[in-house]
Design a protein around this motif. Sequence first.
Motif, PDB file in Angstrom:
ATOM      1  N   PHE A   3      -4.072-155.772 -17.730  1.00 31.98           N
ATOM      2  CA  PHE A   3      -4.857-154.590 -17.370  1.00 31.98           C
ATOM      3  C   PHE A   3      -5.942-154.331 -18.410  1.00 31.98           C
ATOM      4  O   PHE A   3      -5.888-153.387 -19.180  1.00 31.98           O
ATOM      5  CB  PHE A   3      -3.946-153.365 -17.221  1.00 31.98           C
ATOM      6  N   THR A   4      -6.934-155.209 -18.428  1.00 38.05           N
ATOM      7  CA  THR A   4      -8.020-155.052 -19.388  1.00 38.05           C
ATOM      8  C   THR A   4      -9.338-154.727 -18.705  1.00 38.05           C
ATOM      9  O   THR A   4     -10.039-153.839 -19.121  1.00 38.05           O
ATOM     10  CB  THR A   4      -8.190-156.323 -20.238  1.00 38.05           C
ATOM     11  N   ASP A   5      -9.659-155.431 -17.668  1.00 41.41           N
ATOM     12  CA  ASP A   5     -10.930-155.253 -16.970  1.00 41.41           C
ATOM     13  C   ASP A   5     -10.608-154.964 -15.505  1.00 41.41           C
ATOM     14  O   ASP A   5     -10.054-155.800 -14.812  1.00 41.41           O
ATOM     15  CB  ASP A   5     -11.761-156.537 -17.102  1.00 41.41           C
ATOM     16  N   ASP A   6     -10.986-153.770 -15.035  1.00 42.03           N
ATOM     17  CA  ASP A   6     -10.632-153.365 -13.687  1.00 42.03           C
ATOM     18  C   ASP A   6     -11.145-154.326 -12.617  1.00 42.03           C
ATOM     19  O   ASP A   6     -10.443-154.642 -11.673  1.00 42.03           O
ATOM     20  CB  ASP A   6     -11.156-151.960 -13.381  1.00 42.03           C
ATOM     21  N   ARG A   7     -12.353-154.806 -12.771  1.00 43.56           N
ATOM     22  CA  ARG A   7     -12.924-155.714 -11.756  1.00 43.56           C
ATOM     23  C   ARG A   7     -12.175-157.049 -11.758  1.00 43.56           C
ATOM     24  O   ARG A   7     -11.843-157.571 -10.705  1.00 43.56           O
ATOM     25  CB  ARG A   7     -14.419-155.934 -12.024  1.00 43.56           C
ATOM     26  N   PHE A   8     -11.900-157.580 -12.921  1.00 41.18           N
ATOM     27  CA  PHE A   8     -11.146-158.827 -12.998  1.00 41.18           C
ATOM     28  C   PHE A   8      -9.742-158.637 -12.445  1.00 41.18           C
ATOM     29  O   PHE A   8      -9.218-159.509 -11.756  1.00 41.18           O
ATOM     30  CB  PHE A   8     -11.076-159.326 -14.442  1.00 41.18           C
ATOM     31  N   LEU A   9      -9.145-157.493 -12.734  1.00 35.71           N
ATOM     32  CA  LEU A   9      -7.797-157.211 -12.246  1.00 35.71           C
ATOM     33  C   LEU A   9      -7.763-157.197 -10.721  1.00 35.71           C
ATOM     34  O   LEU A   9      -6.879-157.788 -10.111  1.00 35.71           O
ATOM     35  CB  LEU A   9      -7.306-155.876 -12.798  1.00 35.71           C
ATOM     36  N   GLU A  10      -8.736-156.549 -10.116  1.00 33.68           N
ATOM     37  CA  GLU A  10      -8.774-156.490  -8.653  1.00 33.68           C
ATOM     38  C   GLU A  10      -8.917-157.890  -8.060  1.00 33.68           C
ATOM     39  O   GLU A  10      -8.228-158.244  -7.102  1.00 33.68           O
ATOM     40  CB  GLU A  10      -9.923-155.599  -8.181  1.00 33.68           C
ATOM     41  N   ILE A  11      -9.783-158.702  -8.631  1.00 34.10           N
ATOM     42  CA  ILE A  11      -9.971-160.073  -8.143  1.00 34.10           C
ATOM     43  C   ILE A  11      -8.689-160.876  -8.322  1.00 34.10           C
ATOM     44  O   ILE A  11      -8.253-161.589  -7.419  1.00 34.10           O
ATOM     45  CB  ILE A  11     -11.158-160.748  -8.867  1.00 34.10           C
ATOM     46  N   LEU A  12      -8.075-160.746  -9.486  1.00 36.88           N
ATOM     47  CA  LEU A  12      -6.830-161.467  -9.756  1.00 36.88           C
ATOM     48  C   LEU A  12      -5.736-161.069  -8.767  1.00 36.88           C
ATOM     49  O   LEU A  12      -5.050-161.929  -8.206  1.00 36.88           O
ATOM     50  CB  LEU A  12      -6.372-161.186 -11.193  1.00 36.88           C
ATOM     51  N   MET A  13      -5.599-159.781  -8.541  1.00 30.81           N
ATOM     52  CA  MET A  13      -4.584-159.312  -7.581  1.00 30.81           C
ATOM     53  C   MET A  13      -4.895-159.801  -6.178  1.00 30.81           C
ATOM     54  O   MET A  13      -4.025-160.311  -5.484  1.00 30.81           O
ATOM     55  CB  MET A  13      -4.517-157.778  -7.583  1.00 30.81           C
ATOM     56  N   ARG A  14      -6.146-159.628  -5.759  1.00 27.49           N
ATOM     57  CA  ARG A  14      -6.538-159.937  -4.386  1.00 27.49           C
ATOM     58  C   ARG A  14      -6.540-161.449  -4.101  1.00 27.49           C
ATOM     59  O   ARG A  14      -6.191-161.871  -3.009  1.00 27.49           O
ATOM     60  CB  ARG A  14      -7.927-159.361  -4.106  1.00 27.49           C
ATOM     61  N   GLU A  15      -6.920-162.257  -5.084  1.00 33.20           N
ATOM     62  CA  GLU A  15      -7.108-163.687  -4.830  1.00 33.20           C
ATOM     63  C   GLU A  15      -5.999-164.581  -5.365  1.00 33.20           C
ATOM     64  O   GLU A  15      -5.910-165.735  -4.958  1.00 33.20           O
ATOM     65  CB  GLU A  15      -8.454-164.129  -5.405  1.00 33.20           C
ATOM     66  N   LYS A  16      -5.183-164.085  -6.278  1.00 34.94           N
ATOM     67  CA  LYS A  16      -4.150-164.941  -6.882  1.00 34.94           C
ATOM     68  C   LYS A  16      -2.735-164.387  -6.680  1.00 34.94           C
ATOM     69  O   LYS A  16      -1.898-165.019  -6.061  1.00 34.94           O
ATOM     70  CB  LYS A  16      -4.401-165.111  -8.390  1.00 34.94           C
ATOM     71  N   VAL A  17      -2.479-163.220  -7.239  1.00 34.95           N
ATOM     72  CA  VAL A  17      -1.111-162.712  -7.289  1.00 34.95           C
ATOM     73  C   VAL A  17      -0.609-162.328  -5.900  1.00 34.95           C
ATOM     74  O   VAL A  17       0.452-162.798  -5.475  1.00 34.95           O
ATOM     75  CB  VAL A  17      -0.998-161.526  -8.271  1.00 34.95           C
ATOM     76  N   TYR A  18      -1.349-161.472  -5.201  1.00 36.53           N
ATOM     77  CA  TYR A  18      -0.890-161.032  -3.885  1.00 36.53           C
ATOM     78  C   TYR A  18      -0.785-162.188  -2.895  1.00 36.53           C
ATOM     79  O   TYR A  18       0.247-162.329  -2.222  1.00 36.53           O
ATOM     80  CB  TYR A  18      -1.786-159.915  -3.364  1.00 36.53           C
ATOM     81  N   PRO A  19      -1.789-163.075  -2.787  1.00 34.27           N
ATOM     82  CA  PRO A  19      -1.634-164.206  -1.852  1.00 34.27           C
ATOM     83  C   PRO A  19      -0.442-165.107  -2.210  1.00 34.27           C
ATOM     84  O   PRO A  19       0.235-165.613  -1.312  1.00 34.27           O
ATOM     85  CB  PRO A  19      -2.955-164.970  -1.978  1.00 34.27           C
ATOM     86  N   SER A  20      -0.194-165.288  -3.485  1.00 26.95           N
ATOM     87  CA  SER A  20       0.951-166.098  -3.898  1.00 26.95           C
ATOM     88  C   SER A  20       2.252-165.456  -3.431  1.00 26.95           C
ATOM     89  O   SER A  20       3.122-166.127  -2.859  1.00 26.95           O
ATOM     90  CB  SER A  20       0.944-166.254  -5.422  1.00 26.95           C
ATOM     91  N   PHE A  21       2.374-164.156  -3.654  1.00 27.99           N
ATOM     92  CA  PHE A  21       3.576-163.446  -3.199  1.00 27.99           C
ATOM     93  C   PHE A  21       3.676-163.485  -1.682  1.00 27.99           C
ATOM     94  O   PHE A  21       4.740-163.765  -1.130  1.00 27.99           O
ATOM     95  CB  PHE A  21       3.572-161.982  -3.677  1.00 27.99           C
ATOM     96  N   LEU A  22       2.575-163.215  -1.008  1.00 22.37           N
ATOM     97  CA  LEU A  22       2.581-163.145   0.451  1.00 22.37           C
ATOM     98  C   LEU A  22       2.981-164.481   1.068  1.00 22.37           C
ATOM     99  O   LEU A  22       3.793-164.526   2.003  1.00 22.37           O
ATOM    100  CB  LEU A  22       1.197-162.721   0.940  1.00 22.37           C
ATOM    101  N   GLY A  23       2.445-165.571   0.538  1.00 21.79           N
ATOM    102  CA  GLY A  23       2.808-166.898   1.041  1.00 21.79           C
ATOM    103  C   GLY A  23       4.273-167.201   0.823  1.00 21.79           C
ATOM    104  O   GLY A  23       4.968-167.668   1.735  1.00 21.79           O
ATOM    105  N   TRP A  24       4.760-166.914  -0.379  1.00 21.51           N
ATOM    106  CA  TRP A  24       6.172-167.162  -0.671  1.00 21.51           C
ATOM    107  C   TRP A  24       7.071-166.271   0.187  1.00 21.51           C
ATOM    108  O   TRP A  24       8.055-166.737   0.755  1.00 21.51           O
ATOM    109  CB  TRP A  24       6.461-166.916  -2.162  1.00 21.51           C
TER     110      TRP A  24
END
Length: 126
Positions: free
Chosen positions: A91-112
Motif C-alpha cells: 500500500f504505497t501508491d494508490d494507482r499502482f495498487l489499483e492496477i495490481l489488484m485489478r490485473e494481478k491479484v484479483y484475476p489470480s484469485f478469481l481463476g483459482w
Amino acid sequence: MNALTEEKFLLVNQYIGLLDIIDEAFSHILVSLEKNNREDAEQLWEDVTMAFMQIHESNKILAEHFSDQPGVIQQFSQFDLVLEKAHLVQFTDDRFLEILMREKVYPSFLGWSGQITQQFRPCYIN
C-alpha cells in the motif's frame, strides 16, 4: 466423486461460502480504490489476507478428506500462486495498487476460485 458425508458437505459449503465472501470483498476493494478511499481498501485487504490464511489452513484439512480426488488436491496446491500474487501488494501508491489488484491479484484469485469450485461442483450435484 463419492457421496459426501454430512461433515464433508458442510466443510465444502463453508469453504465455497468463504470464496464468495472474498470475491465480494475484492469488488469493494476495487470500488474503494476507484473512489480514492484508501483506508477502506486497506481494511478490506487486511480481511482478505486473513481469509487467505484461513483458506491456506483449510486446504490442508480438506486435502485429508479429499485425498482420493487428485483434481481437488492439485487445486489446493495452486492456491500458492494466488498467495504469491497477494504478497506483491504494497500500500504505497494508490494507482499502482489499483492496477495490481485489478490485473494481478484479483484475476489470480478469481481463476483459482473458479477451478476449485468446479472441482467441488459434483458435491452439490449428488
